[in-house]
Design a protein around this motif. Structure first.
Motif, PDB file in Angstrom:
ATOM      1  N   TYR A   1      29.492  38.210  33.161  1.00  0.00           N
ATOM      2  CA  TYR A   1      28.674  38.118  34.378  1.00  0.00           C
ATOM      3  C   TYR A   1      28.180  36.688  34.577  1.00  0.00           C
ATOM      4  N   ARG A   2      27.770  36.048  33.485  1.00  0.00           N
ATOM      5  CA  ARG A   2      27.363  34.641  33.580  1.00  0.00           C
ATOM      6  C   ARG A   2      28.535  33.759  34.005  1.00  0.00           C
ATOM      7  N   LEU A   3      29.722  34.104  33.489  1.00  0.00           N
ATOM      8  CA  LEU A   3      30.921  33.341  33.858  1.00  0.00           C
ATOM      9  C   LEU A   3      31.210  33.495  35.350  1.00  0.00           C
ATOM     10  N   MET A   4      31.047  34.699  35.897  1.00  0.00           N
ATOM     11  CA  MET A   4      31.276  34.916  37.328  1.00  0.00           C
ATOM     12  C   MET A   4      30.329  34.064  38.172  1.00  0.00           C
TER      13      MET A   4
ATOM     14  N   VAL B   1      39.290  38.615  40.514  1.00  0.00           N
ATOM     15  CA  VAL B   1      39.508  38.797  39.079  1.00  0.00           C
ATOM     16  C   VAL B   1      40.634  39.811  38.928  1.00  0.00           C
ATOM     17  N   VAL B   2      41.670  39.444  38.164  1.00  0.00           N
ATOM     18  CA  VAL B   2      42.873  40.275  38.040  1.00  0.00           C
ATOM     19  C   VAL B   2      43.107  40.591  36.566  1.00  0.00           C
ATOM     20  N   GLY B   3      43.191  41.882  36.223  1.00  0.00           N
ATOM     21  CA  GLY B   3      43.402  42.295  34.841  1.00  0.00           C
ATOM     22  C   GLY B   3      44.769  42.902  34.624  1.00  0.00           C
ATOM     23  N   PHE B   4      45.296  42.712  33.393  1.00  0.00           N
ATOM     24  CA  PHE B   4      46.641  43.178  33.058  1.00  0.00           C
ATOM     25  C   PHE B   4      46.669  44.167  31.896  1.00  0.00           C
TER      26      PHE B   4
ATOM     27  N   PRO C   1      35.658  41.092  31.484  1.00  0.00           N
ATOM     28  CA  PRO C   1      35.724  40.280  32.709  1.00  0.00           C
ATOM     29  C   PRO C   1      35.891  41.104  33.981  1.00  0.00           C
ATOM     30  N   LEU C   2      36.625  42.221  33.918  1.00  0.00           N
ATOM     31  CA  LEU C   2      36.796  43.036  35.125  1.00  0.00           C
ATOM     32  C   LEU C   2      35.491  43.728  35.515  1.00  0.00           C
ATOM     33  N   LEU C   3      34.784  44.297  34.550  1.00  0.00           N
ATOM     34  CA  LEU C   3      33.511  44.923  34.886  1.00  0.00           C
ATOM     35  C   LEU C   3      32.494  43.891  35.344  1.00  0.00           C
ATOM     36  N   ALA C   4      32.530  42.695  34.740  1.00  0.00           N
ATOM     37  CA  ALA C   4      31.643  41.623  35.202  1.00  0.00           C
ATOM     38  C   ALA C   4      31.968  41.249  36.639  1.00  0.00           C
ATOM     39  N   GLY C   5      33.250  41.236  36.972  1.00  0.00           N
ATOM     40  CA  GLY C   5      33.642  40.966  38.351  1.00  0.00           C
ATOM     41  C   GLY C   5      33.162  42.034  39.308  1.00  0.00           C
ATOM     42  N   VAL C   6      33.275  43.305  38.881  1.00  0.00           N
ATOM     43  CA  VAL C   6      32.787  44.408  39.711  1.00  0.00           C
ATOM     44  C   VAL C   6      31.286  44.285  39.933  1.00  0.00           C
ATOM     45  N   PHE C   7      30.526  44.066  38.854  1.00  0.00           N
ATOM     46  CA  PHE C   7      29.066  44.013  38.950  1.00  0.00           C
ATOM     47  C   PHE C   7      28.575  42.815  39.763  1.00  0.00           C
TER      48      PHE C   7
ATOM     49  N   ALA D   1      39.988  51.828  36.659  1.00  0.00           N
ATOM     50  CA  ALA D   1      40.705  52.147  37.896  1.00  0.00           C
ATOM     51  C   ALA D   1      39.799  52.569  39.039  1.00  0.00           C
ATOM     52  N   SER D   2      38.810  53.388  38.752  1.00  0.00           N
ATOM     53  CA  SER D   2      37.958  53.892  39.830  1.00  0.00           C
ATOM     54  C   SER D   2      36.990  52.841  40.351  1.00  0.00           C
ATOM     55  N   ARG D   3      36.834  51.751  39.610  1.00  0.00           N
ATOM     56  CA  ARG D   3      35.824  50.748  39.962  1.00  0.00           C
ATOM     57  C   ARG D   3      36.389  49.533  40.683  1.00  0.00           C
ATOM     58  N   VAL D   4      37.684  49.256  40.505  1.00  0.00           N
ATOM     59  CA  VAL D   4      38.241  48.014  41.043  1.00  0.00           C
ATOM     60  C   VAL D   4      38.595  48.153  42.513  1.00  0.00           C
ATOM     61  N   THR D   5      38.825  47.008  43.152  1.00  0.00           N
ATOM     62  CA  THR D   5      39.164  46.981  44.572  1.00  0.00           C
ATOM     63  C   THR D   5      40.548  47.547  44.837  1.00  0.00           C
ATOM     64  N   ALA D   6      41.512  47.183  43.989  1.00  0.00           N
ATOM     65  CA  ALA D   6      42.906  47.592  44.212  1.00  0.00           C
ATOM     66  C   ALA D   6      43.622  47.714  42.874  1.00  0.00           C
ATOM     67  N   ILE D   7      44.724  48.467  42.892  1.00  0.00           N
ATOM     68  CA  ILE D   7      45.548  48.673  41.700  1.00  0.00           C
ATOM     69  C   ILE D   7      46.994  48.337  42.056  1.00  0.00           C
ATOM     70  N   ALA D   8      47.613  47.466  41.273  1.00  0.00           N
ATOM     71  CA  ALA D   8      49.039  47.175  41.417  1.00  0.00           C
ATOM     72  C   ALA D   8      49.786  47.931  40.325  1.00  0.00           C
ATOM     73  N   THR D   9      50.953  48.463  40.641  1.00  0.00           N
ATOM     74  CA  THR D   9      51.696  49.255  39.660  1.00  0.00           C
ATOM     75  C   THR D   9      53.113  48.731  39.481  1.00  0.00           C
ATOM     76  N   GLY D  10      53.606  48.896  38.255  1.00  0.00           N
ATOM     77  CA  GLY D  10      54.987  48.546  37.976  1.00  0.00           C
ATOM     78  C   GLY D  10      55.961  49.621  38.383  1.00  0.00           C
TER      79      GLY D  10
END
Length: 369
Positions: A87-90, A98-101, A109-115, A137-146
């Motif tokens: 959160y401090r980094l954000m 913020v994109v997670g793999f 980092p993803l939850l910090a981005g959400v918050f 998955a339920s918290r992020v803006t979008a989901i990309a799939t392979g």
């Protein structure tokens, strides 16, 4: 790149299955004038020395190692500390997205981005969703799939899912320029054998034992390139030497995409990156999914490629020397079948996955490029 360039923060665990697609996206974003930083944990940071990022940020994280109160408390403390530092980094970086793999190092980092109200995106490379991505998955803006239709039974997640495919490294795109040439009857038969970033002991045990069961005429045609654990190499080399099999062995090949392009048949595990690279390059394979995985992600990946006609799926319980020898004998006698498998694999590959994923990042972050 200019100091006022938009910044995207990528988050990835320490395996090739996480870092390779993140690396491919980093390249696609850089070509659009977008700066990239990488966030991961201390263990994964050891493998990210050559990652094409402006800066590397290390955040505490931990994998779920058990259900005991002590294990849960340790994991919770690491993740909580990581989220606070994230959160401090954000607040300091103010990333456009913020994109997670995948992997637990992506959770803080993803939850910090959400918050902090930043646009967030996760990429799920496998045919089933991993545990870390499932948490997010339920918290992020979008989901990309392979893989397509990953959320056929989850309408809320399907509504924000986008099938981009799995980004592959530039070396894979370059290797894809080599068209498949089936082995000539009586000519060399080039086999590439590997088992993921750490090698697979089962390959060292089964493949040499299976190849020695072939006819002398077929053994004489073999040209094997095999990844093996350092502690297994001399045993494997001795087995091949004893039976007259021409083989090149190493614990790691840094030119694996080129080796894949030069193979008539690939034998390996079925991690998401491996299946994506086989598909983009277009090579037939025998895939042996890692057994016992909680998510059975490798089984889902192998099933998808086998259903498309691009691979033979062999469960490890069925992966015996006798079965392997029978499969090699049958395929060696039918070059047309190998060519058909190569075409089928290539038909499901997405060489433009990194660009498609970059398009999605730019869209959710509303970046003007």
């Amino acid at each position: 790149m200019a100091d006022n360039s938009p910044l995207v923060l990528l988050a990835a665990g320490g395996t090739g299955g996480h870092l390779f697609p993140a690396e491919a996206l980093a390249g696609a974003l850089a070509r659009r004038g977008i700066a990239v930083d990488l966030a991961t944990d201390a263990r994964a940071a050891r493998y990210a020395g050559h990652f094409p990022a402006r800066r590397l940020h290390v955040l505490p994280a931990d994998t779920m190692r058990g259900r005991s109160p002590v294990a849960l408390a340790k994991t919770g403390l690491a993740l909580g500390t990581g989220i606070l530092k994230g959160y401090r980094l954000m607040r300091r970086l103010k990333p456009a997205a913020v994109v997670g793999f995948g992997g637990y190092p992506t959770v803080p980092p993803l939850l910090a981005g959400v918050f902090s109200g930043r646009p967030t995106l996760i990429h799920e490379a496998n045919g089933v969703m991993g545990r870390a991505n499932a948490m997010l998955a339920s918290r992020v803006t979008a989901i990309a799939t392979g893989y397509p239709n990953l959320f056929a039974h989850a309408p809320a997640l399907a509504a924000k899912a986008h099938h981009t495919g799995n980004p592959v490294r530039p070396a894979v795109i370059a290797a894809a320029g080599t068209r498949y040439a089936a082995p000539m009857v009586g000519g060399p038969l080039r086999l590439l054998v590997f088992g993921g970033s750490q090698g697979a002991r089962v390959m060292s045990e089964i493949v040499p034992a299976g190849l020695r069961l072939l006819t002398p005429e077929l053994i004489a045609r073999l040209d094997v390139v095999q990844q093996a654990r350092p502690e297994d190499i001399e045993t494997v080399r001795a087995a091949y030497t004893r039976h007259g099999v021409k083989a090149e062995l190493a614990p790691f090949f840094d030119d694996l995409p080129a080796r894949m392009a030069g193979a008539h048949l690939v034998i390996g595990r079925s991690g998401a990156s491996t299946v994506a690279e086989l598909s983009v390059i277009g090579r037939p394979s025998i895939l042996v999914p890692l057994p016992g995985a909680l998510d059975q992600d490798q089984l889902a990946n192998a099933t998808a490629l086998a259903d498309a006609g691009g691979a033979l799926l062999v469960l490890q319980s069925d992966f015996t020397p006798e079965r392997f020898a029978a499969d090699i004998t049958r395929l060696a006698a039918n070059p047309a079948a190998l060519s058909a498998m190569a075409d089928a694999a290539h038909s499901v590959g997405r060489a433009d996955a990194a660009e498609r994923l970059a398009d999605l990042v730019v869209r959710i972050a509303d970046i003007r490029v």
